[in-house]
Design a protein around this motif. Structure first.
Motif, PDB file in Angstrom:
ATOM      1  N   SER A   1       0.864  -1.182   0.000  1.00  0.00           N
ATOM      2  CA  SER A   1       0.000   0.000   0.000  1.00  0.00           C
ATOM      3  C   SER A   1       0.896   1.227   0.000  1.00  0.00           C
ATOM      4  N   HIS A   2       0.792   2.037  -1.018  1.00  0.00           N
ATOM      5  CA  HIS A   2       1.747   3.116  -1.261  1.00  0.00           C
ATOM      6  C   HIS A   2       1.875   4.101  -0.105  1.00  0.00           C
ATOM      7  N   ASP A   3       0.769   4.565   0.422  1.00  0.00           N
ATOM      8  CA  ASP A   3       0.754   5.640   1.416  1.00  0.00           C
ATOM      9  C   ASP A   3       0.685   5.066   2.827  1.00  0.00           C
ATOM     10  N   PRO A   4       1.666   5.358   3.701  1.00  0.00           N
ATOM     11  CA  PRO A   4       1.649   4.783   5.052  1.00  0.00           C
ATOM     12  C   PRO A   4       0.481   5.245   5.917  1.00  0.00           C
ATOM     13  N   SER A   5      -0.187   6.328   5.534  1.00  0.00           N
ATOM     14  CA  SER A   5      -1.357   6.750   6.298  1.00  0.00           C
ATOM     15  C   SER A   5      -2.468   5.701   6.220  1.00  0.00           C
ATOM     16  N   HIS A   6      -2.454   4.880   5.175  1.00  0.00           N
ATOM     17  CA  HIS A   6      -3.429   3.805   5.037  1.00  0.00           C
ATOM     18  C   HIS A   6      -3.280   2.807   6.189  1.00  0.00           C
ATOM     19  N   TRP A   7      -2.034   2.504   6.537  1.00  0.00           N
ATOM     20  CA  TRP A   7      -1.776   1.572   7.640  1.00  0.00           C
ATOM     21  C   TRP A   7      -2.317   2.143   8.949  1.00  0.00           C
ATOM     22  N   GLU A   8      -2.062   3.406   9.171  1.00  0.00           N
ATOM     23  CA  GLU A   8      -2.499   4.042  10.405  1.00  0.00           C
ATOM     24  C   GLU A   8      -4.020   4.117  10.489  1.00  0.00           C
ATOM     25  N   GLU A   9      -4.680   4.428   9.370  1.00  0.00           N
ATOM     26  CA  GLU A   9      -6.117   4.688   9.381  1.00  0.00           C
ATOM     27  C   GLU A   9      -6.965   3.424   9.284  1.00  0.00           C
ATOM     28  N   GLU A  10      -6.469   2.393   8.593  1.00  0.00           N
ATOM     29  CA  GLU A  10      -7.337   1.243   8.309  1.00  0.00           C
ATOM     30  C   GLU A  10      -6.671  -0.105   8.495  1.00  0.00           C
ATOM     31  N   VAL A  11      -5.434  -0.244   8.046  1.00  0.00           N
ATOM     32  CA  VAL A  11      -4.828  -1.572   7.939  1.00  0.00           C
ATOM     33  C   VAL A  11      -4.481  -2.183   9.292  1.00  0.00           C
ATOM     34  N   LYS A  12      -3.829  -1.427  10.159  1.00  0.00           N
ATOM     35  CA  LYS A  12      -3.287  -2.026  11.380  1.00  0.00           C
ATOM     36  C   LYS A  12      -4.364  -2.549  12.336  1.00  0.00           C
ATOM     37  N   LYS A  13      -5.596  -2.079  12.179  1.00  0.00           N
ATOM     38  CA  LYS A  13      -6.686  -2.539  13.052  1.00  0.00           C
ATOM     39  C   LYS A  13      -7.669  -3.447  12.312  1.00  0.00           C
ATOM     40  N   HIS A  14      -7.304  -3.842  11.090  1.00  0.00           N
ATOM     41  CA  HIS A  14      -8.209  -4.664  10.285  1.00  0.00           C
ATOM     42  C   HIS A  14      -8.317  -6.075  10.858  1.00  0.00           C
ATOM     43  N   ASP A  15      -9.520  -6.652  10.766  1.00  0.00           N
ATOM     44  CA  ASP A  15      -9.781  -7.972  11.332  1.00  0.00           C
ATOM     45  C   ASP A  15      -8.933  -9.077  10.701  1.00  0.00           C
ATOM     46  N   LYS A  16      -8.524  -8.890   9.463  1.00  0.00           N
ATOM     47  CA  LYS A  16      -7.770  -9.948   8.783  1.00  0.00           C
ATOM     48  C   LYS A  16      -6.312 -10.020   9.219  1.00  0.00           C
ATOM     49  N   HIS A  17      -5.878  -9.111  10.030  1.00  0.00           N
ATOM     50  CA  HIS A  17      -4.522  -9.125  10.587  1.00  0.00           C
ATOM     51  C   HIS A  17      -3.463  -9.181   9.478  1.00  0.00           C
ATOM     52  N   TYR A  18      -3.211  -8.034   8.896  1.00  0.00           N
ATOM     53  CA  TYR A  18      -2.150  -7.932   7.890  1.00  0.00           C
ATOM     54  C   TYR A  18      -0.811  -7.845   8.622  1.00  0.00           C
ATOM     55  N   HIS A  19      -0.029  -8.899   8.497  1.00  0.00           N
ATOM     56  CA  HIS A  19       1.191  -9.033   9.281  1.00  0.00           C
ATOM     57  C   HIS A  19       2.234  -7.964   8.941  1.00  0.00           C
ATOM     58  N   LEU A  20       2.417  -7.736   7.658  1.00  0.00           N
ATOM     59  CA  LEU A  20       3.458  -6.809   7.204  1.00  0.00           C
ATOM     60  C   LEU A  20       2.920  -5.951   6.074  1.00  0.00           C
ATOM     61  N   THR A  21       3.040  -4.651   6.215  1.00  0.00           N
ATOM     62  CA  THR A  21       2.654  -3.711   5.166  1.00  0.00           C
ATOM     63  C   THR A  21       3.908  -3.020   4.640  1.00  0.00           C
ATOM     64  N   LEU A  22       3.996  -2.902   3.329  1.00  0.00           N
ATOM     65  CA  LEU A  22       5.138  -2.256   2.680  1.00  0.00           C
ATOM     66  C   LEU A  22       4.643  -1.005   1.957  1.00  0.00           C
ATOM     67  N   SER A  23       5.193   0.143   2.331  1.00  0.00           N
ATOM     68  CA  SER A  23       4.746   1.433   1.799  1.00  0.00           C
ATOM     69  C   SER A  23       5.930   2.272   1.350  1.00  0.00           C
ATOM     70  N   GLY A  24       5.617   3.469   0.846  1.00  0.00           N
ATOM     71  CA  GLY A  24       6.629   4.433   0.423  1.00  0.00           C
ATOM     72  C   GLY A  24       6.080   5.833   0.616  1.00  0.00           C
ATOM     73  N   HIS A  25       6.006   6.588  -0.471  1.00  0.00           N
ATOM     74  CA  HIS A  25       5.287   7.860  -0.554  1.00  0.00           C
ATOM     75  C   HIS A  25       5.989   9.052   0.084  1.00  0.00           C
ATOM     76  N   THR A  26       6.534   8.924   1.286  1.00  0.00           N
ATOM     77  CA  THR A  26       7.043  10.097   2.005  1.00  0.00           C
ATOM     78  C   THR A  26       8.399  10.570   1.496  1.00  0.00           C
ATOM     79  N   HIS A  27       9.195   9.672   0.914  1.00  0.00           N
ATOM     80  CA  HIS A  27      10.586   9.951   0.491  1.00  0.00           C
ATOM     81  C   HIS A  27      11.476  10.331   1.678  1.00  0.00           C
ATOM     82  N   GLY A  28      10.941  10.261   2.906  1.00  0.00           N
ATOM     83  CA  GLY A  28      11.678  10.829   4.031  1.00  0.00           C
ATOM     84  C   GLY A  28      11.928  12.307   3.819  1.00  0.00           C
TER      85      GLY A  28
END
Length: 408
Positions: free
Chosen positions: A314-341
């Motif tokens: 999932s490109h944007d890490p805000s997705h993990w914060e808003e939806e993925v990390k609390k999802h019932d399916k338990h996504y073990h590892l998310t790989l993102s980018g977008h910010t470039h630091g």
């Protein structure tokens, strides 16, 4: 209107920063040279933004104009801060002495000259750093390795290695030899799987024409998988018609296929070994703060069970914060980018990490973990707008999956 505001801010900072130079020398020619150079930098920026960019937005001369502007402007901000701080102290003290006839001497010229010298020395740091970032930093590829432990990782995938790149932004590239080096470095990792987490281009699919052959050499035993980022949809380009925009996106999707990359559009794939499997799930871009929300996690996860070990792209890490990390399916590892630091910051591994982008994104670079769920935010392979990197280098992530508890 925004150009007028930018110009006013630039002039205010420029005039105030000049006070440091003036404290050291009142030579008329130095003053002329200072303001002529400032004028040339801002005039070049205006000029480049009124020229055709070929759809790349910040590529070529326009990118360098941005870089030079930032180098000068950042150094002048440092000067202005010092001069402002000195004024905040000097003016009240001088006023007090004048009103109450203090016997203590307060040498304004000597004090100001000393602080101006210090300020100029410190201002040289961001100036030189930003120039270095354009000269070398943007292609100074680094390999960052992580080992993550999971109790429920299938036995057959113990030691499984995933290489991740993100944010290629091919429209900003101008050196095939350097890009070839980065690709060779990626291939040297010899991972089981390679993933790309979005932003192949700045705007136009045609930006990949000169780079497609190089990136088609990226391979892995279990394949190369990719997703789209916010820039891939062409939302930041002024299209002559909706059809032209759709055709551009279709062409970009074909480019992934032509390179041998399996583009996942709210879809999933299973990687199987010895009768066991892990799920690879890829969503389209999903972001907050005005960024495109084409990602559909429910659709992407169809057919994936709660018991499957899952890696989400999932490109944007805000997705993990808003939806993925609390999802019932338990996504073990998310790989993102977008910010470039933000392509700018300070990192001392294991001790300190800072970038202005952290005030916008909670998760902006590297590995984060909450309740046994992980995200890696890749710092990006390419660059955008500022044609360089300072302290936050272009990255190839290599993640090894291990079965068992995390070592103490």
């Amino acid at each position: 209107m925004r150009w007028i505001i930018l110009l006013v801010i630039y002039l205010i900072v420029d005039i105030y920063a000049y006070q440091a130079v003036r404290s050291l020398s009142k030579n008329t020619w130095i003053a002329i040279a200072y303001f002529v150079l400032s004028l040339l930098v801002i005039a070049n920026l205006f000029y480049q933004f009124n020229q055709s960019s070929g759809g790349g937005t910040f590529a070529g001369a326009r990118g360098y104009a941005i870089g030079l502007f930032l180098a000068f402007f950042a150094s002048k901000i440092v000067l202005s801060v010092f001069m402002l701080g000195e004024d905040i102290v000097r003016i009240p003290l001088a006023t007090y002495q004048k009103l109450f006839g203090s016997s203590e001497s307060f040498s304004i010229p000597s004090r100001r000259k000393f602080l101006s010298t210090v300020a100029l020395g410190l201002a040289a740091i961001p100036f030189a750093s930003l120039l270095y970032g354009m000269y070398k930093g943007r292609y100074d590829f680094r390999v960052l390795r992580y080992t993550l432990y999971f109790d429920d990782l299938p036995e057959s995938f113990d030691g499984y290695r995933i290489s991740q790149i993100s944010d290629i932004h091919s429209g900003s590239f101008d050196n095939k030899e350097k890009i070839q080096y980065g690709i060779d470095l990626l291939k040297e990792q010899d991972s089981d799987l390679v993933v790309f987490t979005g932003d192949l281009v700045n705007n136009l699919a045609s930006e990949m024409d000169d780079w497609k052959d190089l990136f088609s050499k990226v391979n892995a035993k279990d394949g190369v998988y990719s997703i789209l980022g916010n820039h891939d949809y062409g939302d930041y380009h002024n299209w002559e018609s909706g059809d032209a925009k759709r055709e551009n996106l279709d062409r970009l999707k074909k480019t992934h296929a032509e390179m041998g990359w399996d583009l996942m559009l709210n879809e999933n794939r299973f990687i199987e070994k010895n009768g066991e499997r892990i799920a690879l799930v890829g969503v389209e871009n999903w972001g907050i703060g005005g960024f495109k929300k084409a990602g559909d996690l429910e659709k992407a996860g169809e057919g994936v069970s709660n018991d499957d070990f899952k890696v989400l792209l999932s490109h944007d890490p805000s997705h993990w914060e808003e939806e993925v990390k609390k999802h019932d399916k338990h996504y073990h590892l998310t790989l993102s980018g977008h910010t470039h630091g933000m392509q700018f910051g300070i990192e001392i591994p294991g001790w300190f990490r800072w970038s202005p982008v952290q005030y916008r994104y909670k998760h902006w670079a590297g590995i984060y973990e909450e309740s046994g769920r992980y995200i890696n935010v890749n710092r990006g392979f390419g660059f955008l707008a500022y044609p360089g990197r300072v302290g936050i280098w272009p990255e190839i992530s290599v993640i090894e999956l291990k079965k068992g508890p995390k070592p103490a």
